[in-house]
Design a protein around this motif. Sequence first.
Motif, PDB file in Angstrom:
ATOM      1  N   SER A 242       0.836  -1.145   0.110  1.00 35.31           N
ATOM      2  CA  SER A 242      -0.025  -0.393  -0.012  1.00 35.31           C
ATOM      3  C   SER A 242       0.783   1.216  -0.082  1.00 35.31           C
ATOM      4  CB  SER A 242      -0.951  -0.129   1.356  1.00 35.31           C
ATOM      5  OG  SER A 242      -1.685  -0.980   1.312  1.00 35.31           O
ATOM      6  N   MET A 243       2.118   1.187   0.462  1.00 35.45           N
ATOM      7  CA  MET A 243       2.741   2.469   0.763  1.00 35.45           C
ATOM      8  C   MET A 243       3.369   2.884  -0.686  1.00 35.45           C
ATOM      9  SD  MET A 243       4.805   1.989   4.341  1.00 35.45           S
ATOM     10  CE  MET A 243       4.986   3.715   4.312  1.00 35.45           C
ATOM     11  N   THR A 312       3.562   1.656  12.949  1.00 36.47           N
ATOM     12  CA  THR A 312       2.172   2.013  12.474  1.00 36.47           C
ATOM     13  C   THR A 312       1.999   3.144  11.930  1.00 36.47           C
ATOM     14  OG1 THR A 312       1.292   0.390  14.059  1.00 36.47           O
ATOM     15  CG2 THR A 312      -0.446   2.047  13.491  1.00 36.47           C
ATOM     16  N   TRP A 324      -1.130   3.041   9.522  1.00 38.73           N
ATOM     17  CA  TRP A 324      -1.870   1.855   8.923  1.00 38.73           C
ATOM     18  C   TRP A 324      -3.231   1.637   9.503  1.00 38.73           C
ATOM     19  CZ3 TRP A 324      -0.382  -0.855   5.123  1.00 38.73           C
ATOM     20  CH2 TRP A 324       0.975  -1.029   4.620  1.00 38.73           C
ATOM     21  N   GLU A 325      -3.310   1.772  10.819  1.00 34.20           N
ATOM     22  CA  GLU A 325      -4.656   1.489  11.467  1.00 34.20           C
ATOM     23  C   GLU A 325      -5.196   2.696  12.070  1.00 34.20           C
ATOM     24  OE1 GLU A 325      -2.307  -0.662  12.638  1.00 34.20           O
ATOM     25  OE2 GLU A 325      -2.554  -2.130  11.032  1.00 34.20           O
TER      26      GLU A 325
END
Length: 326
Positions: A242-243, A312, A324-325
């Motif tokens: 994703s990054m 994260t 991330w979350e």
Amino acid sequence: SRNGAQVDQGFVIRVKQEGKTQTRFLDERGFSDQQICFRGEYPVGRVNYLNPAFPVSATLEAFSPFVPLRAEDSAIPATVLSWELKNPTKRPVEVELVGYLENAVSPYDRDKSLGVRKTTVVSSTGRLMVLHQADPSETPSRTDANSKPYSLEERHGYGSMALALLDQTEPAWGLPNLGSAGAISIEAFFETTSQQQALSEFDQRPVAAVGTKITLAPGESQTLRFVLSWYFPNFNQQLSGSMLQIKDFKTLKRQYALHFSSASDVINTVANRWDILGETTRLWNKTWYDSTLPSWLLDRSMIGMNCLASQTSHWFSNGRFWGWEG
């Protein structure tokens, strides 16, 4: 630890009293579970080491700078490791405390043709440091995926790391290469050498150390501050995921790269701005926990903050914050 492997680091203590010497690692090798007590009060962790047969009690206070309303001061790549050593006996005791750190710069590269790892002992007013770096080869034998010369400087994990003693007293010593991680005798941490720099090939795991000696009178305590710092500005380890969808991700750096150029630069900043970075962190911790609310509620209210100091969360050099979350 780093992804996929541990970085060898820690502390060793040696005490001498009335002709008797005891040497221990300050971890589970030197103290049993019943002799180690941990208490976390974000952002400070405290560890007590107490053995009735050991003439010195040791308390570690560890934290990364956390200054409310000052994001940049709270994102400094360093951890303070402050040791309070106390002599509870009725006789003087000589204490030697040594911190050690593996050179894990460029941890994912093992090709000898890429260069060498380098460790330097650096001494300045009031502090003594071991600085880990990597020197890239001018003629690497490898090429990257685009058939260009392999650039170590652009790889994820390239940078520097350091361990420093801020409260330097005499005698103090730095050891640029004790040997390979996991294969060092405990007595080697207390040897002295005039060597100020060491080079190691990329397939080795060299460990360096910095230490000092003090004498404690009966009932006396003394604090020794160490700082562990790191400078790894590159993100470009991602081959998929994703990054890679982040705009300009391949050229982005970590936000702290705007303010520092090396791990030694970080150490000097923490030392020179201790009143803000160190004492304000302690003041925040003291203020938050000086409350009539139950300790579990105080802990639970702050525990989510630790995600900001993990993989994260990411703060990029273009100012963007990404996580991330939620």
